[in-house]
Scaffold this active site. Sequence first.
Site, PDB file in Angstrom:
ATOM      1  N   ASP A 133       0.833  -1.199   0.000  1.00 51.05           N
ATOM      2  CA  ASP A 133       0.000   0.000   0.000  1.00 51.05           C
ATOM      3  C   ASP A 133       0.870   1.252   0.000  1.00 51.05           C
ATOM      4  OD1 ASP A 133      -2.961   1.115   0.928  1.00 51.05           O
ATOM      5  OD2 ASP A 133      -1.312   2.301   1.764  1.00 51.05           O
TER       6      ASP A 133
ATOM      7  N   TYR B 278       3.016   9.858  -0.452  1.00 50.47           N
ATOM      8  CA  TYR B 278       4.163   9.251   0.229  1.00 50.47           C
ATOM      9  C   TYR B 278       5.479   9.512  -0.510  1.00 50.47           C
ATOM     10  CZ  TYR B 278       0.487   6.411   2.490  1.00 50.47           C
ATOM     11  OH  TYR B 278      -0.627   5.986   3.163  1.00 50.47           O
TER      12      TYR B 278
ATOM     13  N   LYS C 270      -3.026   5.980  -4.011  1.00 54.14           N
ATOM     14  CA  LYS C 270      -4.092   6.920  -3.660  1.00 54.14           C
ATOM     15  C   LYS C 270      -3.872   8.266  -4.340  1.00 54.14           C
ATOM     16  CE  LYS C 270      -3.672   4.881   0.956  1.00 54.14           C
ATOM     17  NZ  LYS C 270      -2.272   4.444   0.813  1.00 54.14           N
TER      18      LYS C 270
ATOM     19  N   HIS D 258      -7.671   9.693  -1.190  1.00 54.32           N
ATOM     20  CA  HIS D 258      -6.922   9.719   0.063  1.00 54.32           C
ATOM     21  C   HIS D 258      -7.704  10.391   1.192  1.00 54.32           C
ATOM     22  CE1 HIS D 258      -2.445   9.369   1.347  1.00 54.32           C
ATOM     23  NE2 HIS D 258      -3.234   9.150   2.370  1.00 54.32           N
TER      24      HIS D 258
END
Length: 276
Positions: free
Chosen positions: A49, A54, A79, A112
């Site tokens: 994930d 990120y 996401k 998200h």
Amino acid sequence: MINSLQDTVTLNNGVKMPGFGLGVYKVEDGEVATEAVKAALNYGYRSIDTASFYENETGVGEGIRQSGIPREEIFVTSKVWNDEQGYDNTLKAFESSLKKLGLDYLDLYLIHWPVSGKFKDTWRAMEKLYEDGKVKSIGVSNFHVQHLESLLADCDVRPAINQVEHHPHLTQPELKSFCEDRSIQLEAWSPLKRGGLLDEPTIVEIAEKYNKSAAQVILRWDIQTNVITIPKSVKEHRIIENANIFDFSLTEEDIERISGLNINDRSGGNPDSFDV
């Protein structure tokens, strides 16, 4: 309930998703992300994930390739971030994530956060990606009941997943029940409350009974309550330890005691008041 690391949960569109995976929030891009993903996949994890926010999709993709595991055996989630939302922007953000990951498709793509005034247009783009076969399942993250109700009133494709902060200090029973009643699978991010639950006396006591770590008890509680869980670690020994939870079972009393620790305390943002 899953009974092994590679067991799957069947989502509401028939897609099978591993019930346990690796999260990579705040994992440094490049070698750190690559090695963490590779270690997890080599041990037997089959779900990874990540997210555009990120900023490690490139390293994650490299880890997938270096693992040697066939692509079709790995379930990859990403996401769309808040400033990428809206119909056209979401389509562009998806292609950007796909390029960074070096993949031809995603297994799961999530909104998200529920950005007010945008998440419905974002969802229309997600539905197009799903209909075009570029992603096998679509879902949401950090959606409260009111966000889900608003989305469900207009959508053509029901979310398969709602990924939320979920741990013994934040069990969100009303949200969990709402999702279960509508066949939306709950998935836990920050299942260990960023390490904040590892000294919780009740959990430590239960862990000692089974000769397990506090983290293992919490992750076992997740799967026994039918919540998909994605603990994060960059250390190979911890990645392995986190997954070593299939050789014991919590009793109903254990589960009730752990669930009873709920104090509605978040380690992350609240979907009702987060900053976009």
